[in-house]
Each structure stands twice: as structure tokens, then as C-alpha cells.
Design a protein around this motif. Structure first.
Motif, mmCIF file in Angstrom:
data_model
loop_
_atom_site.group_PDB
_atom_site.id
_atom_site.type_symbol
_atom_site.label_atom_id
_atom_site.label_comp_id
_atom_site.label_asym_id
_atom_site.label_seq_id
_atom_site.Cartn_x
_atom_site.Cartn_y
_atom_site.Cartn_z
ATOM 1 N N TYR A 250 -44.407 -7.189 123.214
ATOM 2 C CA TYR A 250 -45.185 -8.353 124.137
ATOM 3 C C TYR A 250 -44.588 -7.930 125.319
ATOM 4 O O TYR A 250 -45.062 -8.431 126.561
ATOM 5 N N GLU A 251 -43.152 -7.614 125.428
ATOM 6 C CA GLU A 251 -42.558 -7.448 126.858
ATOM 7 C C GLU A 251 -43.145 -6.227 127.491
ATOM 8 O O GLU A 251 -43.154 -6.163 128.868
ATOM 9 N N ILE A 252 -43.562 -5.093 126.603
ATOM 10 C CA ILE A 252 -44.356 -3.955 127.130
ATOM 11 C C ILE A 252 -45.431 -4.534 127.783
ATOM 12 O O ILE A 252 -45.915 -4.143 128.946
ATOM 13 N N PRO A 263 -42.479 -17.250 127.337
ATOM 14 C CA PRO A 263 -41.777 -17.093 128.474
ATOM 15 C C PRO A 263 -41.307 -15.696 128.966
ATOM 16 O O PRO A 263 -40.964 -14.781 128.179
ATOM 17 N N GLU A 264 -41.329 -15.326 130.209
ATOM 18 C CA GLU A 264 -40.819 -14.175 130.747
ATOM 19 C C GLU A 264 -39.214 -14.841 131.234
ATOM 20 O O GLU A 264 -39.119 -15.846 132.009
ATOM 21 N N ARG A 287 -33.704 -16.331 121.899
ATOM 22 C CA ARG A 287 -33.898 -16.531 120.444
ATOM 23 C C ARG A 287 -34.985 -17.714 120.331
ATOM 24 O O ARG A 287 -35.965 -17.717 119.644
ATOM 25 N N ARG A 288 -34.607 -18.843 121.140
ATOM 26 C CA ARG A 288 -35.624 -19.989 121.093
ATOM 27 C C ARG A 288 -36.901 -19.717 121.682
ATOM 28 O O ARG A 288 -37.989 -20.228 121.435
ATOM 29 N N GLU A 293 -45.177 -20.189 122.886
ATOM 30 C CA GLU A 293 -46.296 -19.595 123.383
ATOM 31 C C GLU A 293 -46.822 -19.737 125.041
ATOM 32 O O GLU A 293 -47.386 -18.779 125.623
ATOM 33 N N ALA A 294 -46.256 -20.545 125.380
ATOM 34 C CA ALA A 294 -46.715 -20.846 126.755
ATOM 35 C C ALA A 294 -45.839 -19.905 127.727
ATOM 36 O O ALA A 294 -44.641 -19.543 127.706
ATOM 37 N N PRO A 295 -46.792 -19.199 128.635
ATOM 38 C CA PRO A 295 -46.086 -18.349 129.610
ATOM 39 C C PRO A 295 -45.308 -18.863 130.846
ATOM 40 O O PRO A 295 -45.798 -18.916 131.986
ATOM 41 N N LEU A 296 -44.111 -19.574 130.433
ATOM 42 C CA LEU A 296 -43.375 -19.892 131.406
ATOM 43 C C LEU A 296 -42.390 -18.916 132.220
ATOM 44 O O LEU A 296 -42.233 -17.831 131.315
ATOM 45 N N LYS A 297 -41.789 -18.973 133.188
ATOM 46 C CA LYS A 297 -40.760 -18.280 133.788
ATOM 47 C C LYS A 297 -39.372 -18.871 133.604
ATOM 48 O O LYS A 297 -39.280 -19.711 134.248
ATOM 49 N N LEU A 298 -38.506 -18.413 132.818
ATOM 50 C CA LEU A 298 -37.318 -19.112 132.638
ATOM 51 C C LEU A 298 -36.268 -18.020 133.268
ATOM 52 O O LEU A 298 -36.332 -16.836 133.051
ATOM 53 N N ALA A 299 -35.198 -18.704 133.943
ATOM 54 C CA ALA A 299 -33.977 -18.011 134.514
ATOM 55 C C ALA A 299 -32.681 -18.300 133.924
ATOM 56 O O ALA A 299 -32.555 -19.337 133.648
ATOM 57 N N VAL A 300 -31.789 -17.143 133.636
ATOM 58 C CA VAL A 300 -30.496 -17.486 132.925
ATOM 59 C C VAL A 300 -29.494 -16.775 134.106
ATOM 60 O O VAL A 300 -29.505 -15.446 134.008
ATOM 61 N N MET A 301 -28.857 -17.437 134.769
ATOM 62 C CA MET A 301 -28.081 -16.794 135.803
ATOM 63 C C MET A 301 -26.592 -17.216 135.722
ATOM 64 O O MET A 301 -26.240 -18.291 135.387
ATOM 65 N N GLY A 302 -25.673 -16.237 135.811
ATOM 66 C CA GLY A 302 -24.378 -16.292 135.930
ATOM 67 C C GLY A 302 -23.539 -17.380 136.694
ATOM 68 O O GLY A 302 -22.558 -17.808 136.420
ATOM 69 N N CYS A 303 -23.994 -17.303 137.854
ATOM 70 C CA CYS A 303 -23.328 -18.013 138.824
ATOM 71 C C CYS A 303 -24.349 -18.663 139.992
ATOM 72 O O CYS A 303 -25.506 -18.242 139.946
ATOM 73 N N VAL A 304 -23.834 -19.860 140.733
ATOM 74 C CA VAL A 304 -24.613 -20.117 141.694
ATOM 75 C C VAL A 304 -25.311 -19.215 142.812
ATOM 76 O O VAL A 304 -26.343 -19.477 143.426
#
Length: 363
Positions: A250-252, A263-264, A287-288, A293-304
Motif C-alpha cells: 500500500y505504501e508503494i 493513514p500516511e 502498528r495501530r 482505512e481512513a486516508p489521514l495524514k499523521l505526523a510523528v516528530m521528535g521535537c518542536v
């Protein structure tokens, strides 16, 4: 936004699915359980369905496995393909057990009369057949003629089988694969075949390897072919839990804007400013999110610094600080929490967003 035009292939059916002819590219995987262990196989199929797998292939090494297919097919949430090698009788047993499709390699099912028996059974039951040509099991005369398992040899093998199955036997509910463990051989074979036939193509790099090498080889080969409009179903072969195959597939597709599911996830590579365990947090989010199924855009960032600014387009994001974290939406900070609460707060905000959009809870 650039959109890719896909090569037009004839449309076939696999159980309830339509393949080729402009239908969405189908994501496939294969169980690695013992098919004779029906509960274990069904449990894995259901896990794969939850992460977006759309077709499942199971190995059928003997008659006991073929008989087990009857219960597997009746309870599977996905169309089931029986993977057959060497013994044509197993293909017929699988068809009689209700398999929606069979994958055969005519190069190792000896004798045209045996191939004809399989095709006759498939025709009578409306079963789809994949002609799976592999570099490791090409006919000896083709290896001699072409000096090895070249792209030209793979294509000649596939066309030879098509001439017989379509021309002589009149069967057309077919798709084709031409797999090698070598990336350029794979790409060249699919390109050549596409110039000479309009049958749907199942893409894959065989024996691609573990998570990193297998992902890289599959992404390069499948990415190039898909960008050229070639391919109707795909499998990313990894020496890994098959759920990872589905995620990579799916990422491809997402990267080429061909399909979106779930989500992306945007995440930074970390640097000396990072003061939280971002690796563990990112893994848990991935993992979660695989269940969504919803095509959201999620961000996981290390600092402000790399938080709301760099990821301002994210629907929901998190960023860490010393002992704290922030939750943001579309670049706007909405909460500050203790580091120990950052995941709980992040998932709660994703759920809140989905509720606002009329969807169900994600986590």
C-alpha cells in the motif's frame, strides 16, 4: 497533481473481484501457516484482511492441504488462490474444494494433457488461473535457447503457455506473472510481455528477501512498472510476517497516487535535539494505524523544531520535548501533555477527528 495512465488490459474475474480492464490494482499476500492447520490459516487470513489484504494465496503441497481448502474457502473473508507446483491433481482437488483461483507453473506441471485437465476443471467452475512463470523453473529448451533465465526466456515461456491455453483450450480467465529475484530481469520481462499481450499482470519480485532488502527490491521493480502503467495485482514478497507485505504494497501504491488506504505517516529521522523515545512511539503509531482505512495524514516528530512547522499539513501530529509532548492539528498546537501520556492523547485526537468527519473510532 500528476496522475498515471494505466495500460489497458482485458478484464477477468477472481471470485467477486474484477481484475484488469481499469479495475483498482489489487493487493495480494500469501499465508505462511501450514494450510492443513485450518484454524491457524484462517486466523492469519483474518489478520491480513484487517490490514487491507484483498486476495490470499495458500500453499497446497498435498491432498490433505487440498481437502482443508473447503473449510478455509467457506470461512475466509478474502478470495482464496491455491498455489500449486508439480502435481496437477492437487490443482483439480483445490478447484473442487472451492478455490477461487489457482496458481500453476506450467513449466513444472509436466505434460500438456495435465495442464488441459486443470484448465477443464477451472472452466467448468469459473475459476481464475494464474500462469506463474518463474526464472528458477523455466523449461530447459528455453534456458538453452536464451542462454539462461533471461527476460526474453520468461516472456517466451508465458506466451507459449498462453498459445496453448487460450488458442487450443479456449480458456481466457487468466492472469500472468513473470518473476525473477533480479530486479532488472523482472522489469524487462513485464515490459516485453506488455508489448505482446493484453492479459492482466500480477507483479512481484520472487524471493526478494527480508524486510529491508525485500522492500527495496520490490519498491524499485514494482514502482518502475506501476509508474509505466503496468500491473493489475501485486504482491510484495518478504521473509517476514505477511502483514508487512500488505503494508509495503500500500505504501508503494500510495507513493504513486494509485491507491490510498489508511493513514500516511510523516516522521522525522531524529537528531540530537530529540529527547523522547521516538522510535518506539513511531512503531506504535504505525502498528495501530495499520488497522485504519481512513486516508489521514499523521505526523510523528521528535521535537518542536520539526513539529507543527515541518508537518503543518498533517491532520494530527505529535512532537516531543524534554519530558513533555505536544499534540497539533494542521500546524496548530492544541494540547501539551506529559511524555508518558503522549500516545494516549494522540490517539484520542485521531478518534476525535474521525468522529467529526462522521467515521468510527480508529483505536
Amino acid at each position: 497533481m500528476m496522475s498515471l495512465s494505466r495500460r489497458q488490459t482485458r478484464q477477468i474475474t477472481l471470485g467477486p473481484l474484477k481484475i484488469g480492464g481499469g479495475a483498482p490494482i489489487v493487493v495480494q499476500s500469501m499465508t505462511n501457516t501450514d494450510t492443513r492447520d485450518v484454524p491457524a490459516t484462517l486466523a492469519q487470513i483474518k489478520r491480513l484482511a484487517r490490514v487491507g489484504c484483498e486476495v490470499i494465496r495458500v500453499a497446497v503441497p498435498d491432498e490433505q492441504a487440498a481437502r482443508a481448502l473447503k473449510e478455509i474457502v467457506s470461512k475466509s473473508p478474502l478470495p482464496v488462490i491455491a498455489d500449486i507446483h508439480f502435481d496437477w491433481r492437487l490443482a483439480i482437488s483445490a478447484i473442487e474444494a472451492g478455490a477461487h483461483g489457482v496458481r500453476i507453473n506450467p513449466g513444472n506441471i509436466k505434460g500438456r494433457e495435465n495442464v488441459a485437465r486443470v484448465i477443464k476443471a477451472a472452466k467448468e467452475r469459473g475459476v481464475c488461473v494464474r500462469i506463474g512463470v518463474n526464472a528458477g523453473s523455466l523449461e530447459k529448451d528455453l534456458l538453452r535457447t536464451h542462454g539462461g533465465a533471461t527476460a526474453e526466456a520468461l516472456v517466451e515461456s508465458a506466451l507459449r503457455h498462453l498459445d496453448y491455453i487460450v488458442g487450443d483450450l479456449g480458456f481466457e480467465n487468466l492472469k500472468v506473472s513473470l518473476k525473477s529475484s533480479d530486479v532488472w530481469t523482472t522489469i524487462s520481462a513485464y515490459r516485453l510481455f506488455s508489448e505482446r499481450s493484453d492479459f492482466p499482470l500480477h507483479l512481484g519480485v520472487t524471493e526478494a528477501g527480508g524486510l529491508i532488502p525485500g522492500t527495496v527490491k520490490s519498491s524499485v521493480a514494482l514502482g518502475i512498472l506501476l509508474a509505466e502503467g503496468i500491473g493489475d495485482t501485486i504482491r510484495v514478497s518478504l521473509t517476514r510476517d505477511p502483514q508487512e507485505e500488505v503494508r509495503v504494497a500500500y505504501e508503494i501504491l500510495r507513493s504513486l497516487k494509485l491507491r490510498e488506504r489508511g493513514p500516511e505517516i510523516i516522521s522525522c529521522p531524529t537528531c540530537g535535539r530529540c529527547e523522547i523515545d521516538l522510535f518506539a512511539i513511531a512503531e506504535e503509531v504505525e502498528r495501530r494505524a495499520a488497522q485504519m482505512e481512513a486516508p489521514l495524514k499523521l505526523a510523528v516528530m521528535g521535537c518542536v523544531v520539526n513539529g507543527p512547522g515541518e508537518a503543518r499539513e498533517a491532520d494530527v501530529g505529535l512532537a516531543g520535548g524534554k519530558g513533555v509532548g505536544i499534540i497539533f492539528r494542521k500546524g496548530k498546537i492544541i494540547r501539551k501533555v506529559r511524555e508518558s501520556e503522549i500516545l494516549e492523547a494522540f490517539f484520542a485526537e485521531v478518534d476525535r477527528l474521525l468522529e467529526e468527519r462522521g467515521g468510527s473510532h480508529a483505536f
